[in-house]
Design a protein around this motif. Structure first.
Motif, PDB file in Angstrom:
ATOM      1  N   GLN A  49       0.832  -1.203   0.000  1.00 38.78           N
ATOM      2  CA  GLN A  49       0.000   0.000   0.000  1.00 38.78           C
ATOM      3  C   GLN A  49       0.864   1.250   0.000  1.00 38.78           C
ATOM      4  OE1 GLN A  49      -2.531  -0.571   3.399  1.00 38.78           O
ATOM      5  NE2 GLN A  49      -3.948  -1.882   2.282  1.00 38.78           N
ATOM      6  N   ALA A  50       1.968   1.214   0.726  1.00 36.94           N
ATOM      7  CA  ALA A  50       2.857   2.374   0.788  1.00 36.94           C
ATOM      8  C   ALA A  50       3.520   2.636  -0.549  1.00 36.94           C
ATOM      9  CB  ALA A  50       3.912   2.161   1.868  1.00 36.94           C
ATOM     10  N   LEU A  51       3.730   1.603  -1.336  1.00 39.57           N
ATOM     11  CA  LEU A  51       4.415   1.765  -2.612  1.00 39.57           C
ATOM     12  C   LEU A  51       3.486   2.061  -3.773  1.00 39.57           C
ATOM     13  CD1 LEU A  51       7.044  -1.091  -2.298  1.00 39.57           C
ATOM     14  CD2 LEU A  51       7.386   1.346  -1.940  1.00 39.57           C
ATOM     15  N   GLU A  52       2.176   1.951  -3.558  1.00 43.26           N
ATOM     16  CA  GLU A  52       1.233   2.252  -4.634  1.00 43.26           C
ATOM     17  C   GLU A  52       1.268   3.748  -4.930  1.00 43.26           C
ATOM     18  OE1 GLU A  52      -2.675   0.958  -3.559  1.00 43.26           O
ATOM     19  OE2 GLU A  52      -2.128  -1.152  -3.639  1.00 43.26           O
ATOM     20  N   PRO A  53       1.277   4.087  -6.201  1.00 46.25           N
ATOM     21  CA  PRO A  53       1.273   5.508  -6.533  1.00 46.25           C
ATOM     22  C   PRO A  53      -0.038   6.166  -6.080  1.00 46.25           C
ATOM     23  CG  PRO A  53       1.133   4.162  -8.520  1.00 46.25           C
ATOM     24  CD  PRO A  53       1.287   3.234  -7.355  1.00 46.25           C
ATOM     25  N   THR A  54       0.085   7.380  -5.600  1.00 48.86           N
ATOM     26  CA  THR A  54      -1.083   8.138  -5.157  1.00 48.86           C
ATOM     27  C   THR A  54      -1.818   8.679  -6.377  1.00 48.86           C
ATOM     28  OG1 THR A  54       0.134   8.783  -3.186  1.00 48.86           O
ATOM     29  CG2 THR A  54      -1.845  10.055  -3.701  1.00 48.86           C
TER      30      THR A  54
END
Length: 57
Positions: A49-54
């Motif tokens: 989740q932290a690495l998913e692009p915003t």
């Protein structure tokens, strides 16, 4: 050294550190292998989740 290589090395060190901590926790009796597996699965979700692009918008 390229950016891709640095990321690879960082992620390898991170994975090794997590594995060592989990093994240490099991060896110390702080958690079982089943608990370590659950913890690892939850950590994987958080990292993904932290690495998913915003989304932009």
């Amino acid at each position: 050294m390229g950016d891709g290589q640095q990321r690879y090395e960082w992620s390898t060190r991170f994975a090794r550190s997590v594995a060592e901590e989990l093994r240490g926790g099991v060896a110390a009796g702080a958690l079982t292998w089943a608990e370590a597996d659950i913890l690892l699965a939850r950590l994987r979700t958080v990292v993904e989740q932290a690495l998913e692009p915003t989304p932009v918008g």
